[in-house]
Design a protein around this motif. Structure first.
Motif, PDB file in Angstrom:
ATOM      1  N   GLN A   1     -13.410   3.116  -6.951  1.00 34.07           N
ATOM      2  CA  GLN A   1     -12.903   3.876  -5.808  1.00 34.07           C
ATOM      3  C   GLN A   1     -12.082   5.080  -6.239  1.00 34.07           C
ATOM      4  O   GLN A   1     -11.508   5.774  -5.401  1.00 34.07           O
ATOM      5  CB  GLN A   1     -12.030   2.984  -4.933  1.00 34.07           C
ATOM      6  N   ASN A   2     -12.007   5.248  -7.530  1.00 35.99           N
ATOM      7  CA  ASN A   2     -11.341   6.433  -8.065  1.00 35.99           C
ATOM      8  C   ASN A   2      -9.877   6.499  -7.643  1.00 35.99           C
ATOM      9  O   ASN A   2      -9.374   7.534  -7.216  1.00 35.99           O
ATOM     10  CB  ASN A   2     -12.089   7.685  -7.614  1.00 35.99           C
ATOM     11  N   GLN A   3      -9.230   5.376  -7.737  1.00 37.20           N
ATOM     12  CA  GLN A   3      -7.807   5.310  -7.370  1.00 37.20           C
ATOM     13  C   GLN A   3      -7.036   4.828  -8.582  1.00 37.20           C
ATOM     14  O   GLN A   3      -6.588   3.692  -8.631  1.00 37.20           O
ATOM     15  CB  GLN A   3      -7.614   4.333  -6.217  1.00 37.20           C
TER      16      GLN A   3
ATOM     17  N   ASN B   1      -1.819  -2.355 -12.224  1.00 36.81           N
ATOM     18  CA  ASN B   1      -1.201  -3.498 -11.557  1.00 36.81           C
ATOM     19  C   ASN B   1      -1.765  -4.850 -11.970  1.00 36.81           C
ATOM     20  O   ASN B   1      -1.473  -5.853 -11.338  1.00 36.81           O
ATOM     21  CB  ASN B   1      -1.343  -3.337 -10.049  1.00 36.81           C
ATOM     22  N   TYR B   2      -2.591  -4.874 -12.988  1.00 36.26           N
ATOM     23  CA  TYR B   2      -3.116  -6.164 -13.441  1.00 36.26           C
ATOM     24  C   TYR B   2      -2.006  -6.922 -14.169  1.00 36.26           C
ATOM     25  O   TYR B   2      -0.977  -6.361 -14.544  1.00 36.26           O
ATOM     26  CB  TYR B   2      -4.325  -5.950 -14.351  1.00 36.26           C
TER      27      TYR B   2
ATOM     28  N   GLY C   1       0.806  -1.225   0.000  1.00 37.54           N
ATOM     29  CA  GLY C   1       0.000   0.000   0.000  1.00 37.54           C
ATOM     30  C   GLY C   1       0.834   1.268   0.000  1.00 37.54           C
ATOM     31  O   GLY C   1       1.791   1.396   0.742  1.00 37.54           O
TER      32      GLY C   1
ATOM     33  N   ARG D   1      -2.918   3.067  -9.369  1.00 42.25           N
ATOM     34  CA  ARG D   1      -2.381   1.721  -9.419  1.00 42.25           C
ATOM     35  C   ARG D   1      -3.229   0.785 -10.245  1.00 42.25           C
ATOM     36  O   ARG D   1      -3.181  -0.422 -10.109  1.00 42.25           O
ATOM     37  CB  ARG D   1      -2.228   1.215  -8.000  1.00 42.25           C
TER      38      ARG D   1
ATOM     39  N   ARG E   1      -9.695 -11.748 -11.767  1.00 36.14           N
ATOM     40  CA  ARG E   1      -9.057 -10.896 -10.754  1.00 36.14           C
ATOM     41  C   ARG E   1      -8.690  -9.547 -11.334  1.00 36.14           C
ATOM     42  O   ARG E   1      -8.885  -8.510 -10.700  1.00 36.14           O
ATOM     43  CB  ARG E   1      -7.812 -11.583 -10.207  1.00 36.14           C
ATOM     44  N   ASN E   2      -8.150  -9.582 -12.564  1.00 33.22           N
ATOM     45  CA  ASN E   2      -7.774  -8.326 -13.208  1.00 33.22           C
ATOM     46  C   ASN E   2      -8.976  -7.419 -13.400  1.00 33.22           C
ATOM     47  O   ASN E   2      -8.921  -6.221 -13.106  1.00 33.22           O
ATOM     48  CB  ASN E   2      -7.158  -8.600 -14.582  1.00 33.22           C
TER      49      ASN E   2
ATOM     50  N   TYR F   1      -8.046  -9.100  -4.477  1.00 30.23           N
ATOM     51  CA  TYR F   1      -7.212  -9.430  -5.624  1.00 30.23           C
ATOM     52  C   TYR F   1      -6.231 -10.550  -5.274  1.00 30.23           C
ATOM     53  O   TYR F   1      -6.056 -11.494  -6.037  1.00 30.23           O
ATOM     54  CB  TYR F   1      -6.451  -8.183  -6.075  1.00 30.23           C
TER      55      TYR F   1
ATOM     56  N   GLU G   1     -12.509  -2.180  -9.413  1.00 31.03           N
ATOM     57  CA  GLU G   1     -12.380  -1.637  -8.058  1.00 31.03           C
ATOM     58  C   GLU G   1     -11.656  -0.289  -8.094  1.00 31.03           C
ATOM     59  O   GLU G   1     -12.063   0.669  -7.434  1.00 31.03           O
ATOM     60  CB  GLU G   1     -11.603  -2.636  -7.211  1.00 31.03           C
ATOM     61  N   CYS G   2     -10.587  -0.241  -8.878  1.00 32.96           N
ATOM     62  CA  CYS G   2      -9.839   1.013  -8.989  1.00 32.96           C
ATOM     63  C   CYS G   2     -10.719   2.110  -9.553  1.00 32.96           C
ATOM     64  O   CYS G   2     -10.688   3.256  -9.090  1.00 32.96           O
ATOM     65  CB  CYS G   2      -8.625   0.829  -9.896  1.00 32.96           C
TER      66      CYS G   2
ATOM     67  N   GLU H   1      -7.336  -4.894  -2.484  1.00 29.19           N
ATOM     68  CA  GLU H   1      -6.085  -5.625  -2.665  1.00 29.19           C
ATOM     69  C   GLU H   1      -6.209  -7.048  -2.141  1.00 29.19           C
ATOM     70  O   GLU H   1      -5.715  -7.993  -2.762  1.00 29.19           O
ATOM     71  CB  GLU H   1      -4.951  -4.931  -1.908  1.00 29.19           C
TER      72      GLU H   1
ATOM     73  N   THR I   1     -11.768  -7.471 -11.762  1.00 32.77           N
ATOM     74  CA  THR I   1     -12.223  -6.979 -10.459  1.00 32.77           C
ATOM     75  C   THR I   1     -11.332  -5.837  -9.988  1.00 32.77           C
ATOM     76  O   THR I   1     -11.813  -4.824  -9.483  1.00 32.77           O
ATOM     77  CB  THR I   1     -12.173  -8.099  -9.412  1.00 32.77           C
ATOM     78  N   TRP I   2     -10.041  -6.023 -10.178  1.00 29.21           N
ATOM     79  CA  TRP I   2      -9.100  -4.998  -9.729  1.00 29.21           C
ATOM     80  C   TRP I   2      -9.334  -3.688 -10.466  1.00 29.21           C
ATOM     81  O   TRP I   2      -9.439  -2.623  -9.849  1.00 29.21           O
ATOM     82  CB  TRP I   2      -7.667  -5.492  -9.963  1.00 29.21           C
TER      83      TRP I   2
END
Lengths: 365, 287
Positions: free
Chosen positions: A352-354, A360-361, A295, A357, A341-342, B107, A348-349, B104, A344-345
């Motif tokens: 959450q407006n992040q 990172n997939y 993090g 990162r 997973r990618n 993931y 999610e990003c 995270e 979802t990631w």
């Protein structure tokens, strides 16, 4: 020689899987996904690959529902393949589902231990790990009953046998149970692909032993790193290491003695790949550096788990260069899981407006 | 004037004047005390005097709502609003990081671990204790968070994969909860102070604008009534005196005229009386 008769039983499925592999998202697709502003955009970008499954989602779905729907597609395709499979391939695919079964059974054991209504838990189980007698597990109200009359009937019974008694279920941490089961499962799977008369010496055996050895090493390393600072003793930890793989036996022995991250990196230094991972992660980061996408601070550098995932994906990708092998199914399932997973990631990003990162997939195509 | 203003229904007597005077004195003491209390409280929470009392601050205080820029714009130097503002901003950041660390975990673990975590947590690791702070007679609850060390119920979660993330996520959420506790403490103080300050200010205003003027009016009324009575009394006395004077004069006159009449009679009846006396003076008496 092996190619002569493979297609009699496995040709159709192999063809299908190669077809599925071509529908996996490519780097370009990911590039488009990353540009999205909302989940709806993501949904739109995914529609060529996942069209039917995402159609029923409401506008701006949650990331978890997105993940569920994409998993549904994997499950549906897997079920189709399983229905076509015969002989060793059918057995092979059963082995694939065992890892999910372990998770499900661990979930149900947790539920029974805490005397919850396990029926609710059935919905939370991974659909790939579903087996016919699973709802029966809910009948058991105490752990002894669960062990003696129910778990024995499940496909996982051999993994319980000999290493876990019903007292263990009560006393040990559920994570230790899960990892013991997983270790037994990996060993059994490894034996299956290397020793089964129909698979011995085939490309399946070659590819799968590589994959499984990597998986075993990864688990051993992860368990070691994650057990630092917990009450897990070194003896108990050693019992969780699968007894094969690139690190076995010297590496695992050293791992079992490792006290800190440096000990781990020393233990794996015999293997060039793992050594380079540890070198890349850099020892400076300490414990926080090894986690996946540590993090804040280490946003740019890849973490150890990232690199393991990357390696797994590369192994899976190269599996497709081989023919006449069941390993492509395994590789496809793994690639597909990573893809979920990618997605979802990324979702999610975006949610959450992040965006920093979002890259990172892991994409290998 | 005494009739126009609001006053208490008292009889304008000296006794009630005394009562009113002591009442006024008490009201003034109370006013100054309450004013001081209000100022002390306002140092913690300055809003109710800057804003009308009807402006309910509770509305802006839903946890999870976006940070209200009002707090910082009112008076950035004042203590509690500034701290609430800070805590809210911090909470926003921390919650964002926490939610992201959960992503995270999802993931890394590749599945839902919520149930497992819930079930394996047996003892509270993060606890809150309360104590009271006394700000000019108002008890403000203070929440203080602390973690019980060595209590790590799901330390093994994600042993196979993702354990690091799970632990880090837990730490992040622990920080988030810490911020929430801090915020809760501040907000409870804020709400209580708001209530108290409202009550105190209402009292101050009531004393300042109602009780003191009314008492003063009453005193003025009593004074004027008493003056009036004095004047009446004075006039009455004067009148009485006049009457008395007049009566006396009349009596005197009457008496004088009577006397004169009787003198005349005396003179007429006994003219040689003086001569007798005169003769007696002249006479030598030898015994």
């Amino acid at each position: 020689m092996e190619g002569l008769f493979f297609n009699v039983n496995g040709g159709y499925i192999e063809g299908i899987v190669r077809g599925y592999r071509n529908t996996l998202l490519t780097g370009q697709n990911y590039g488009n996904l990353v540009q999205c502003e909302t989940i709806d955009d993501v949904k739109l970008q995914l529609s060529p690959a996942y069209g039917d499954f995402l159609a029923s989602l409401p506008p701006n779905p949650s990331t978890s529902s997105l993940a569920n729907k994409t998993t549904d597609k994997l499950v549906a395709e897997f079920r189709y393949l399983q229905a076509q499979a015969v002989g060793t391939l059918a057995k092979f695919m059963e082995y694939l589902t065992y890892s999910y079964m372990i998770d499900n059974v661990a979930l149900l054991i947790t539920g029974t231990l805490h005397e919850r209504d396990t029926r609710e838990l059935l919905e939370r189980c991974h659909p790939l790990g579903w087996f016919e007698t699973m709802p029966v597990l809910c009948v058991a109200t105490n752990i002894e009953e669960l062990y003696n009359s129910v778990l024995i009937e499940t496909p996982l019974a051999p993994y319980f046998k000999g290493s876990l008694s019903h007292q263990d279920l009560d006393e040990l941490n559920i994570e230790i149970i899960r990892n013991t089961l997983y270790k037994n499962y990996l060993e059994d799977f490894y034996r299956f692909v290397t020793e089964h008369p129909e698979l011995r010496g085939t490309p399946t055996s070659e590819v799968m032993s590589e994959v499984l050895e990597f998986e075993a090493d990864r688990r051993a390393i992860n368990i070691t790193i994650n057990s630092f600072g917990t009450e897990l003793s070194k003896q108990d930890r050693k019992k969780l290491y699968p007894e094969f793989g690139g690190l076995y036996p010297e590496g695992t022995l050293m791992l079992s003695r490792a006290d800190d991250l440096e000990g781990v990196s020393l233990a794996v230094s015999g293997n060039h790949d793992y050594k380079s991972y540890f070198d890349q992660v850099g020892m400076s980061g300490g414990a926080s550096g090894v986690g996946n996408m540590s993090g804040g601070g280490g946003a740019e550098s890849k973490s150890l788990e990232d690199m393991f995932y990357q390696k797994e994906m590369e192994i899976s990708k190269t599996a497709f260069t081989r023919q006449f092998t069941h390993a492509v199914i395994y590789a496809w399932v793994k690639l597909r899981e990573q893809e979920i997973r990618n997605i979802t990631w990324i979702a999610e990003c975006i949610a959450q407006n992040q965006k920093e990162r979002i890259g990172n997939y892991i994409s290998v195509f | 004037m005494s009739g126009a203003g609001d006053r208490e229904a008292v009889f304008p007597t000296r006794q009630s004047l005394g009562l009113m005077k002591s009442k006024l004195k008490g009201a003034e003491t109370g006013h100054s005390l309450l004013k001081r209390k209000s100022e002390a409280l306002t140092k913690y929470y300055p809003r109710s005097i800057l804003k009308p009392v009807t402006n309910a601050p509770l509305g802006d205080f839903e946890v999870g709502k976006s940070i209200n820029p009002l707090y910082s714009s009112i008076n950035p130097a004042t203590e509690i609003t500034r701290r609430i503002d800070e805590a809210k901003r911090k909470m926003g950041r921390v919650m964002q990081i926490a939610a992201f660390s959960l992503a995270e975990v999802t993931y890394a673990v590749g599945g839902d671990i919520g149930y497992q975590i819930q079930e394996s947590a047996k003892q509270a690791r993060f606890r809150v204790r309360t104590k009271q702070e006394n700000v000019s007679g108002v008890f403000l609850p203070q929440f203080e968070s602390y973690t019980t060390e060595g209590n790590n119920d799901f330390g093994l979660t994600g042993l196979g994969k993702g354990g690091q993330q799970v632990q880090r996520c837990r730490e992040t959420y622990a920080r988030a909860v810490e911020t929430l506790v801090e915020l809760a403490s501040l907000q409870t103080a804020f709400v209580i102070l708001d209530e108290v300050i409202k009550v105190v200010n209402r009292r101050v205003n009531a004393i300042e604008h109602v009780i003191i003027p009314r008492t003063e009016n009453t005193i003025k009324y009593i004074n004027s009534e008493l003056d009036e009575l004095d004047r009446e009394e004075f006039y009455r006395l004067k009148k009485v005196k006049n009457n008395k004077l007049r009566d006396t004069e009349a009596k005197d006159k009457e008496a004088a005229s009577k006397k004169r009449d009787s003198d005349k009679e005396n003179v007429a009846d006994d003219p040689g009386a003086t001569d007798i006396l005169g003769e007696q003076e002249d006479q030598d008496v030898i015994f």
